[in-house]
Design a protein around this motif. Structure first.
Motif, PDB file in Angstrom:
ATOM      1  N   TYR A 159       0.837  -1.207   0.000  1.00 55.36           N
ATOM      2  CA  TYR A 159       0.000   0.000   0.000  1.00 55.36           C
ATOM      3  C   TYR A 159       0.870   1.254   0.000  1.00 55.36           C
ATOM      4  O   TYR A 159       0.638   2.190  -0.774  1.00 55.36           O
ATOM      5  N   TYR A 216      -5.592  -1.501  -2.782  1.00 52.42           N
ATOM      6  CA  TYR A 216      -4.521  -1.897  -1.874  1.00 52.42           C
ATOM      7  C   TYR A 216      -4.860  -1.559  -0.429  1.00 52.42           C
ATOM      8  O   TYR A 216      -4.455  -2.271   0.493  1.00 52.42           O
ATOM      9  N   GLY A 217      -5.612  -0.472  -0.232  1.00 52.55           N
ATOM     10  CA  GLY A 217      -6.083  -0.163   1.112  1.00 52.55           C
ATOM     11  C   GLY A 217      -7.049  -1.217   1.623  1.00 52.55           C
ATOM     12  O   GLY A 217      -7.019  -1.599   2.799  1.00 52.55           O
TER      13      GLY A 217
END
Length: 232
Positions: A159, A216-217
């Motif tokens: 991330y 990605y979070g």
């Protein structure tokens, strides 16, 4: 140890990638225009980290990339942390990402471990911001107890890498545009081509920034709660 790994992979590597247009700008425009006797690094970009000036620029970009990524992109998409995937996608009562049973397990464990009682569905509707702030506080506590968790570190690095690369891409776009302008102004086709390629390459992460950062979070948030539930 873990801090060093995160620094190199999530902060330094994006800076190395996004430093290229700035280094070309300094070496091929500033150095030429002002007759600065710098060693030509244009043809040896893989060795840029061994040059003192390049190292200083890269260190500066490490700081700038992170600042731009957090203060522009992350704040824009997530309104600080109140709409991060750890808050918005998983623990809010009105979200269906997790089954209610799993969500209740997470909430019960947060209460037992940190004495933080998250708001009920009715309370959440009446004061949504307060509900989110409580979750943000709980998440910070979860991160503390999972500090050093290798699985979480890997997703945090992924991330952080993409977030900082996107932040650095904005800076790289600016210098790519200058390279293109300088090439047109001085009839330098090679620099125009290099500037255009660089501009396109760094424009792509910005165009896809919302998708990349959110996905990605979300991966990070999912691992965070799964690893938290597995704690004894």
């Amino acid at each position: 140890m873990f801090k060093k790994i995160y620094f190199y992979r999530a902060r330094l590597f994006p800076a190395l990638i996004t430093a290229v247009p700035m280094l070309i700008f300094i070496n091929k425009i500033i150095a030429v225009e002002f007759a600065i006797p710098l060693k030509n690094i244009y043809d040896i970009l893989p060795l840029i980290t061994h040059l003192g000036l390049s190292a200083a620029i890269i260190f500066l970009l490490v700081q700038i990339n992170r600042f731009v990524a957090k203060e522009i992109f992350q704040r824009w998409y997530f309104r600080d942390e109140l709409y991060m995937p750890t808050t918005n996608n998983l623990l809010m009562n009105n979200n269906t990402y997790y089954p209610i049973a799993i969500k209740n397990k997470i909430r019960d464990k947060i209460l037992a471990k940190f004495q933080i009682e998250l708001l009920s569905a009715d309370e959440e509707q009446q004061n949504c911001d307060n509900a989110r702030k409580l979750i943000v506080t709980a998440v910070s506590q979860i991160r503390n107890v999972l500090r050093g968790n290798e699985m979480l570190l890997q997703h945090n690095i992924e991330y952080g890498f993409w977030r900082n690369l996107i932040g650095g891409s904005l800076i790289a776009l600016f210098f790519s545009a200058i390279i293109i302008w300088y090439g047109y102004s001085n009839n330098l086709p090679d620099q125009i081509t290099i500037g255009l390629i660089s501009f396109i390459v760094f424009l792509i992460p910005i165009i896809l920034s919302k998708v990349i950062i959110r996905n990605y979070g979300k991966y990070y948030a999912k691992i965070l709660y799964e690893e938290f539930l597995s704690l004894q």
